[in-house]
Enzyme design. Sequence first.
Site, PDB file in Angstrom:
ATOM      1  N   ALA A 205       0.768  -1.243   0.000  1.00 30.50           N
ATOM      2  CA  ALA A 205       0.000   0.000   0.000  1.00 30.50           C
ATOM      3  C   ALA A 205       0.801   1.296   0.000  1.00 30.50           C
ATOM      4  CB  ALA A 205      -0.953   0.014   1.197  1.00 30.50           C
ATOM      5  N   ALA A 206       2.021   1.315   0.544  1.00 32.88           N
ATOM      6  CA  ALA A 206       2.753   2.579   0.654  1.00 32.88           C
ATOM      7  C   ALA A 206       3.089   3.139  -0.727  1.00 32.88           C
ATOM      8  CB  ALA A 206       4.040   2.365   1.466  1.00 32.88           C
ATOM      9  N   PRO A 207       3.050   4.474  -0.883  1.00 40.35           N
ATOM     10  CA  PRO A 207       2.810   5.499   0.146  1.00 40.35           C
ATOM     11  C   PRO A 207       1.350   5.870   0.354  1.00 40.35           C
ATOM     12  CG  PRO A 207       3.456   6.563  -1.886  1.00 40.35           C
ATOM     13  CD  PRO A 207       3.507   5.079  -2.159  1.00 40.35           C
ATOM     14  N   GLY A 208       0.409   5.188  -0.304  1.00 47.10           N
ATOM     15  CA  GLY A 208      -0.992   5.415  -0.004  1.00 47.10           C
ATOM     16  C   GLY A 208      -1.859   5.942  -1.128  1.00 47.10           C
ATOM     17  N   GLY A 209      -1.303   6.073  -2.333  1.00 49.36           N
ATOM     18  CA  GLY A 209      -2.088   6.602  -3.438  1.00 49.36           C
ATOM     19  C   GLY A 209      -3.324   5.780  -3.741  1.00 49.36           C
ATOM     20  N   LYS A 210      -3.174   4.466  -3.714  1.00 48.02           N
ATOM     21  CA  LYS A 210      -4.308   3.593  -4.010  1.00 48.02           C
ATOM     22  C   LYS A 210      -5.155   3.355  -2.762  1.00 48.02           C
ATOM     23  CE  LYS A 210      -1.692   1.579  -7.782  1.00 48.02           C
ATOM     24  NZ  LYS A 210      -0.540   2.499  -7.662  1.00 48.02           N
TER      25      LYS A 210
ATOM     26  N   ARG B 171       8.302   3.012   4.924  1.00 53.78           N
ATOM     27  CA  ARG B 171       7.337   3.404   3.904  1.00 53.78           C
ATOM     28  C   ARG B 171       5.920   3.456   4.478  1.00 53.78           C
ATOM     29  NH1 ARG B 171       7.827   2.821  -1.449  1.00 53.78           N
ATOM     30  NH2 ARG B 171       5.968   1.493  -1.587  1.00 53.78           N
TER      31      ARG B 171
ATOM     32  N   ASP C  13      -0.912  -4.077  -6.008  1.00 50.76           N
ATOM     33  CA  ASP C  13      -0.058  -3.331  -6.932  1.00 50.76           C
ATOM     34  C   ASP C  13       1.354  -3.842  -6.654  1.00 50.76           C
ATOM     35  OD1 ASP C  13       0.380  -1.344  -8.939  1.00 50.76           O
ATOM     36  OD2 ASP C  13       1.246  -0.065  -7.394  1.00 50.76           O
TER      37      ASP C  13
ATOM     38  N   CYS D 211       3.497  -1.681 -12.723  1.00 47.85           N
ATOM     39  CA  CYS D 211       3.880  -0.523 -13.538  1.00 47.85           C
ATOM     40  C   CYS D 211       5.015  -0.935 -14.482  1.00 47.85           C
ATOM     41  CB  CYS D 211       4.273   0.674 -12.669  1.00 47.85           C
ATOM     42  SG  CYS D 211       5.620   0.360 -11.516  1.00 47.85           S
TER      43      CYS D 211
END
Length: 461
Positions: A110-115, A138, A178, A231
């Site tokens: 999960a870091a840094p939290g965008g999703k 992180r 991710d 990505c």
Amino acid sequence: MELPVAFCEEMKRILGDEYEDYLASMEESRKYGLRVNTAKISVEEFEKIAPFSLTKIPYVENGFYYDSEIQPAKHPYYFAGLYYLQDPSAMTPASRLPVEKGDVVLDLCAAPGGKATELAAKLKGTGLLIANDISSKRAKALLKNIELFGVENSFIVTEYPKKLQEYFTDFFDKILIDAPCSGEGMFRKEPSMVKAWEQNGPSFYAKLQEEILEQALPMLRPGGYLLYSTCTFSPLEDEGTVEKILAMDETMELVSMEGYENFTEGKPELIGSSDENIRKCIRIFPHKLDGEGHFLALFHKKNRKGVIRPHYQECRKGIKGEEKKLFEEFCKNLNRNFEAHRLESKNGMLYYMPEELPQMRGLRFLRSGLFLGEMKKNRFEPSQSLAMALAMNEYRNCLNLSAEDNRVIRYLKGETLSLTAEESALEDGWQLVCVDGYPLGWGKKKKGTLKNKYHSGWRLM
């Protein structure tokens, strides 16, 4: 940009006649994106108050492009948690996972939290979000962004997937992975990724992804959905890992996602597969739209069956005595109800726990639920995270400043503020400091001044 020869050869195989277009896009400037926090403000309302020029991202409902000259991270609205800065294509995974109110959701990397912040916004304060990252460093950035967005129904964990599986088999309605990857899609945005790719390429990450997924799939409830994304462009890590997921669990099936005219479908031929379902995956290339590279695959776990999740409230002690008295005194100025059975005190720190949070003894975590504040001598001191979780109308005493008022910047820098004659007439004590109606943090008023209580680690430098 100088790209590795082996990478270029593989991109020629993937893209065919489009390869030269891809190379040309790598010489263009990267695109900048901003995602509106719909838990605090609607897209329509944000467009009305947006302090800079924005252009809609056509494939993300609450996403916008902004010019590179703009510095949105220095505007007060950023500190109010009204938006998150994120690469446009990186917004896509969370937007395609069908999260609904009441879901129990896992963001595994999960870091840094965008999703994670977008998944939380989609939950609308209900259910539970468990956001995990194995790096505690992180995860601290993840925690800050969760708090900045006003999320109160989260559990921030720093564990390996294998450990999580011991606690959460058949537990989650939705999972987003991710995955760590070779980062080929980020070469334009972060050229340093090229060197990292040369050290650890697709083969290294494909093995890591397989290990993560072997431990993650059992945590998805039958009937649930899992979104796998990277990505990178590597077929080994994209279509190849998708094929492994399907082989790991026969109840997993690929399902279609909302498309966009410039998305590219998955390519089973790149891995020698005859499974046409792989075309339901999405590839994002920088020469076909304004964003970096990404890959997405959405899975559904068939054979729904009932699985009873334990409720943590059954073993929660609640608060009593002096702590209860001090918190109730503070709550006299609150216009919202904190349910008593969800309150928990840990060494003088008060938390509001999510309904669905299970027993967590033995797990490494940074935060459980919403940190409300700390019991001091003869008083309760509210937290920064509580301020961010409130709406302005949920606290009686508010100092609401305009974004144009230079005292907003001074407040964000930690300075004591002088008040106008009208503001001086406000009640002494705790004030919820807001910008244009959106909370920033706390201050303590005494006569004509406001003592700054803004979180020292969040201050504008």
